[in-house]
Write a protein that holds these residues in place. Sequence first.
Motif, PDB file in Angstrom:
ATOM      1  N   LEU A   6       0.827  -1.204   0.000  1.00  0.00           N
ATOM      2  CA  LEU A   6       0.000   0.000   0.000  1.00  0.00           C
ATOM      3  C   LEU A   6       0.865   1.259   0.000  1.00  0.00           C
ATOM      4  O   LEU A   6       0.577   2.235  -0.693  1.00  0.00           O
TER       5      LEU A   6
ATOM      6  N   ILE B 169      -6.348   0.553  -5.434  1.00  0.00           N
ATOM      7  CA  ILE B 169      -5.512  -0.546  -4.946  1.00  0.00           C
ATOM      8  C   ILE B 169      -6.312  -1.840  -5.005  1.00  0.00           C
ATOM      9  O   ILE B 169      -7.475  -1.885  -4.584  1.00  0.00           O
TER      10      ILE B 169
ATOM     11  N   ALA C 197      -8.394   4.037  -0.468  1.00  0.00           N
ATOM     12  CA  ALA C 197      -6.989   3.722  -0.214  1.00  0.00           C
ATOM     13  C   ALA C 197      -6.325   4.838   0.578  1.00  0.00           C
ATOM     14  O   ALA C 197      -5.531   4.577   1.495  1.00  0.00           O
TER      15      ALA C 197
ATOM     16  N   ARG D 261      -4.632   4.573   4.403  1.00  0.00           N
ATOM     17  CA  ARG D 261      -3.274   5.007   4.725  1.00  0.00           C
ATOM     18  C   ARG D 261      -3.232   5.930   5.939  1.00  0.00           C
ATOM     19  O   ARG D 261      -2.193   6.065   6.583  1.00  0.00           O
TER      20      ARG D 261
END
Length: 348
Positions: free
Chosen positions: A103, A111, A188, A192
């Motif tokens: 990632l 992703i 995504a 994160r």
Amino acid sequence: MMLGTDVSGLSTTAATAAAQGLSIVVPLYNEAAGLAFLHARLGEMAKALRQRYGLACEVVYVDDGSADATLVIARGLAADALDVQVVSLSRNFGKEAALMAGLDHARRGAILFMDGDGQHPPDIVEKLVGHWIDGGYDVVYTAKAHRDNESLLRRVAVHGFYALINWGARQKIPEDAGDFRLLSPRAAAALRQLPERNRFFKGLASWIGFRQIRVDYEPAARAHGVTTFSPGRLVGLSIEGLTSFSVAPLRFASLLGVLLASAAFLFGLSILWETWMSGKSVPGYPSLVVGLMTIGGVQLIMIGIVGEYIGKILSELKARPIYFVAEHSEKRADGETATSPAERTAAE
């Protein structure tokens, strides 16, 4: 002070999805025998996605300390239809850390997580991408269509695991959902932002919210070898997931304590009633020993559960890196020379 993160600017439409692209994150652990075949299938899949959606793709292979020739084979894979990144970790950090490494190194917007053993069929990836681009879903997760080929004990254990981890949880984790899933660029980016080091991707991908949809599939047979997830390791991973994502074990321990205290109270009342009615007291040695053993066993279980959570707190306080990258290489499908992350940082 803003305590949340605004990712609305990363929302995608059919018109902007092609510019965002797709990164395919594949954690590898001793997958040398089937890696070349998997890469060829991913190449065909990338061509189909480019033809249908104009979607540029890359694959990020994360070698999680393999003991065979996985890294050597990964280095030699050609970047024909899609860009290729090879991230080699300094040792085996576990699948969750390998997923996080992928990632972190992904250069595209969306992703896709999938396993390297061939059981996650690339043939249905186009369907997952369709739900993202055409349907507007941010999280497209897959789940086994059925577990008819598994033993009754395993099916009961899996159902019990999801029942326990979802007990009292505001955001439920879909039962049978796996790591084979697609995240939109904003999903995504949200993933994160989560700072914890003890990560449970199945739970975190559900926790972030957004529009989610389930896709059932039939896992393919392993391309080679046998699974490394023994029953003991599966139990360990289940405990890791429970204590990393849910407080259900603590609630279970509290409930067990309440039930045990209630049973002891009722037993005490029955002794008082019998003594008052008959004038004879109950012989105490057997009941005393059983009671002490029961209370002692329950206390040890509770101490163990609390100890698991204290261990997680200690891990978070130490703030050690989740992984270390020993080697990182990139190949571009357009033939351009790829730069390393360190070189890009220096240039910026």
